[in-house]
Design an enzyme around this catalytic site. Structure first.
Site, PDB file in Angstrom:
ATOM      1  N   ALA A 183     -47.536  53.422   9.395  1.00 24.86           N
ATOM      2  CA  ALA A 183     -46.553  53.421   8.995  1.00 24.86           C
ATOM      3  C   ALA A 183     -45.634  53.021   8.079  1.00 24.86           C
ATOM      4  O   ALA A 183     -45.678  51.556   8.331  1.00 24.86           O
ATOM      5  CB  ALA A 183     -45.473  54.452  10.178  1.00 24.86           C
ATOM      6  N   GLY A 208     -49.794  53.355  13.178  1.00 21.23           N
ATOM      7  CA  GLY A 208     -49.877  55.130  12.462  1.00 21.23           C
ATOM      8  C   GLY A 208     -51.295  55.887  11.715  1.00 21.23           C
ATOM      9  O   GLY A 208     -51.154  56.949  11.788  1.00 21.23           O
ATOM     10  N   GLU A 212     -53.920  56.276  14.984  1.00 20.47           N
ATOM     11  CA  GLU A 212     -53.315  57.351  15.661  1.00 20.47           C
ATOM     12  C   GLU A 212     -53.519  58.441  13.984  1.00 20.47           C
ATOM     13  O   GLU A 212     -54.179  59.912  14.423  1.00 20.47           O
ATOM     14  CB  GLU A 212     -51.543  57.565  15.185  1.00 20.47           C
ATOM     15  N   GLU A 246     -47.903  47.915  16.669  1.00 19.16           N
ATOM     16  CA  GLU A 246     -46.435  48.088  16.408  1.00 19.16           C
ATOM     17  C   GLU A 246     -45.102  46.730  17.208  1.00 19.16           C
ATOM     18  O   GLU A 246     -44.390  46.755  17.416  1.00 19.16           O
ATOM     19  CB  GLU A 246     -45.872  49.613  17.440  1.00 19.16           C
TER      20      GLU A 246
HETATM   21  N1  CO8 Z   1     -45.895  49.392   6.053  1.00 20.09           N
HETATM   22  C1  CO8 Z   1     -45.441  48.854   4.488  1.00 20.09           C
HETATM   23  N2  CO8 Z   1     -46.013  48.024   3.763  1.00 20.09           N
HETATM   24  C2  CO8 Z   1     -47.451  47.605   4.118  1.00 20.09           C
HETATM   25  C3  CO8 Z   1     -47.743  47.975   5.543  1.00 20.09           C
HETATM   26  C4  CO8 Z   1     -46.809  48.627   6.756  1.00 20.09           C
HETATM   27  N3  CO8 Z   1     -47.689  49.541   7.514  1.00 20.09           N
HETATM   28  N4  CO8 Z   1     -48.819  47.067   6.059  1.00 20.09           N
HETATM   29  C5  CO8 Z   1     -49.630  46.550   4.753  1.00 20.09           C
HETATM   30  N5  CO8 Z   1     -47.910  46.632   3.714  1.00 20.09           N
HETATM   31  C6  CO8 Z   1     -47.996  45.976   2.937  1.00 20.09           C
HETATM   32  C7  CO8 Z   1     -47.806  44.575   2.598  1.00 20.09           C
HETATM   33  O1  CO8 Z   1     -46.862  44.515   2.848  1.00 20.09           O
HETATM   34  C8  CO8 Z   1     -48.120  44.419   1.223  1.00 20.09           C
HETATM   35  O2  CO8 Z   1     -47.404  44.659   0.265  1.00 20.09           O
HETATM   36  P1  CO8 Z   1     -47.244  43.636  -0.986  1.00 20.09           P
HETATM   37  O3  CO8 Z   1     -47.657  43.316  -1.632  1.00 20.09           O
HETATM   38  O4  CO8 Z   1     -46.158  44.179  -2.224  1.00 20.09           O
HETATM   39  O5  CO8 Z   1     -46.105  42.634  -0.431  1.00 20.09           O
HETATM   40  C9  CO8 Z   1     -49.516  44.794   0.892  1.00 20.09           C
HETATM   41  O6  CO8 Z   1     -49.353  45.511   2.254  1.00 20.09           O
HETATM   42  C10 CO8 Z   1     -50.576  43.867   1.772  1.00 20.09           C
HETATM   43  O7  CO8 Z   1     -50.154  43.750   2.570  1.00 20.09           O
HETATM   44  P2  CO8 Z   1     -50.430  42.298   2.860  1.00 20.09           P
HETATM   45  O8  CO8 Z   1     -50.539  41.258   1.705  1.00 20.09           O
HETATM   46  O9  CO8 Z   1     -49.543  42.431   4.386  1.00 20.09           O
HETATM   47  O10 CO8 Z   1     -51.687  42.022   3.603  1.00 20.09           O
HETATM   48  P3  CO8 Z   1     -53.055  40.693   4.364  1.00 20.09           P
HETATM   49  O11 CO8 Z   1     -54.351  40.909   4.144  1.00 20.09           O
HETATM   50  O12 CO8 Z   1     -52.700  39.346   4.205  1.00 20.09           O
HETATM   51  O13 CO8 Z   1     -52.381  41.649   5.963  1.00 20.09           O
HETATM   52  C11 CO8 Z   1     -52.381  43.591   7.438  1.00 20.09           C
HETATM   53  C12 CO8 Z   1     -53.036  42.803   6.115  1.00 20.09           C
HETATM   54  C13 CO8 Z   1     -52.983  42.566   8.597  1.00 20.09           C
HETATM   55  C14 CO8 Z   1     -53.034  45.028   7.509  1.00 20.09           C
HETATM   56  C15 CO8 Z   1     -50.774  43.088   7.314  1.00 20.09           C
HETATM   57  O14 CO8 Z   1     -50.996  43.767   6.078  1.00 20.09           O
HETATM   58  C16 CO8 Z   1     -49.756  44.005   8.741  1.00 20.09           C
HETATM   59  O15 CO8 Z   1     -49.978  43.089   9.875  1.00 20.09           O
HETATM   60  N6  CO8 Z   1     -49.034  44.953   8.232  1.00 20.09           N
HETATM   61  C17 CO8 Z   1     -48.772  45.986   8.815  1.00 20.09           C
HETATM   62  C18 CO8 Z   1     -49.610  46.322  10.230  1.00 20.09           C
HETATM   63  C19 CO8 Z   1     -48.529  47.532  11.159  1.00 20.09           C
HETATM   64  O16 CO8 Z   1     -47.648  47.075  11.997  1.00 20.09           O
HETATM   65  N7  CO8 Z   1     -48.262  48.618  11.443  1.00 20.09           N
HETATM   66  C20 CO8 Z   1     -47.925  49.503  12.548  1.00 20.09           C
HETATM   67  C21 CO8 Z   1     -46.512  49.490  11.730  1.00 20.09           C
HETATM   68  S1  CO8 Z   1     -45.291  50.783  12.577  1.00 20.09           S
HETATM   69  C22 CO8 Z   1     -46.102  52.362  12.778  1.00 20.09           C
HETATM   70  O17 CO8 Z   1     -47.447  52.397  12.150  1.00 20.09           O
HETATM   71  C23 CO8 Z   1     -45.638  53.255  13.674  1.00 20.09           C
HETATM   72  C24 CO8 Z   1     -46.094  54.712  13.784  1.00 20.09           C
HETATM   73  C25 CO8 Z   1     -45.388  56.241  14.255  1.00 20.09           C
HETATM   74  C26 CO8 Z   1     -45.562  57.368  13.558  1.00 20.09           C
HETATM   75  C27 CO8 Z   1     -45.131  56.800  12.342  1.00 20.09           C
HETATM   76  C28 CO8 Z   1     -43.858  58.158  11.963  1.00 20.09           C
HETATM   77  C29 CO8 Z   1     -42.230  57.706  11.788  1.00 20.09           C
END
Ligand code: CO8
Length: 256
Positions: free
Chosen positions: A64, A107, A110, A130
């Site tokens: 998400a 998400g 999911e 998460e």
């Molecule tokens: N949300 C927003 N932006 C994201 C997300 C995300 N989940 N994942 C990646 N991005 C963005 C980064 O901020 C970055 O943006 P920018 O270039 O503007 O800084 C761009 O995507 C590229 O990402 P990275 O530079 O971080 O890329 P890396 O290759 O270094 O890392 C990862 C890749 C490991 C996947 C890393 O991006 C990461 O850890 N992402 C977050 C993963 C995460 O925590 N996911 C869970 C989110 S919470 C959730 O899903 C709850 C669901 C509940 C249901 C939804 C209904 C409310």
């Protein structure tokens, strides 16, 4: 309005591709709104027999969109009621194939688990991270992952937030097939083409019966399955399928 997803149609397949590559296809509210609208349109369209949900090579979806949740309070989240949208995916009757490469996290994992057949690239990585950002899965992760992997592995993923490889996901039963990265979309499309040759009503009822296995006891599930099985003997496609077999020709199913 931005095209957060790309919707296309190839013959009888409805395709929805997540389209926020610069954000690793993070699922913001608009993306989910557009995705669910597309899936519901496909479900209502008599010309569509199955659906394909895909990301790109780098990410199916990295979760998400955290930017939309970072400053949200409990009441903000409660009133947004985002899960109502997710619930609608459960009511899609036609089969949904997922084409997954790269990250399928939070998400994203999911969403993938809402799909029926999951074709993953050998480079795909799965997880429920998460916990690393102070929350827990909310769109079914604790329930569907546990049903798919069992308690021990689900606890490991949900409590540590670690990612698993495509091979580990396949061995554990989380995904249906793994294929080389360059073929993940093409293979998912091939599965869709195959589903399009099957009897549409049988596909829907079979999907319903398999999903029921997560909801009810074995004896209730067996009774449910039997009723759906009998129902198919009221269809033209049952006659066509069996006659075609006996006449040694391919069947032509009409969804009647
Ligand atoms: N949300 C927003 N932006 C994201 C997300 C995300 N989940 N994942 C990646 N991005 C963005 C980064 O901020 C970055 O943006 P920018 O270039 O503007 O800084 C761009 O995507 C590229 O990402 P990275 O530079 O971080 O890329 P890396 O290759 O270094 O890392 C990862 C890749 C490991 C996947 C890393 O991006 C990461 O850890 N992402 C977050 C993963 C995460 O925590 N996911 C869970 C989110 S919470 C959730 O899903 C709850 C669901 C509940 C249901 C939804 C209904 C409310």
């Amino acid at each position: 309005m931005a095209n957060e997803i790309i919707v296309e149609r190839i013959e009888q397949i409805g395709i929805a591709r997540l389209n926020r590559p610069e954000k690793l296809n993070a699922l913001n509210i608009e993306t989910m709104t557009q995705l669910i609208a597309a899936l519901e349109r496909f479900d209502a369209d008599a010309g569509i027999r199955c659906m394909l949900v895909a990301g790109d090579e780098r990410a199916f979806a990295a979760g998400a969109d955290i930017t939309e949740m970072a400053d949200a309070s409990l009441t903000d989240m409660y009133y947004r009621n985002q899960f109502a949208r997710w619930e609608r995916i459960r009511r899609i009757q036609k089969p949904i194939v997922a084409a997954v490469s790269g990250y399928a996290l939070g998400g994203g994992c999911e969403l993938m688990m809402h799909c029926d057949i999951i074709v993953a690239s050998e480079t795909a990585r799965f997880g429920q991270p998460e916990i690393n950002i102070g929350i827990m899965p909310g769109a079914g992760g604790t329930q569907r992952l546990t049903r798919a992997l069992g308690k021990a592995r689900a606890m490991d993923l949900v409590l540590t937030g670690r990612m698993i490889s495509a091979q580990e996901a396949f061995d554990a039963g989380l995904v249906s097939r793994i294929v080389p990265r360059e073929h993940f979309f093409e293979e998912a499309l091939r599965v869709c083409h195959e589903l399009c040759t099957r009897a549409p009503l049988a596909l829907r009822l079979a999907k319903e019966a398999v999903l029921k296995a997560h909801e009810v006891s074995l004896s209730e599930g067996l009774e449910y399955e039997r009723k759906l099985f009998y129902m198919l003997f009221a269809t033209d496609d049952q006659r066509e399928g069996m006659r075609a077999f006996l006449e040694k020709r391919p069947p032509v199913f009409r969804g009647r």
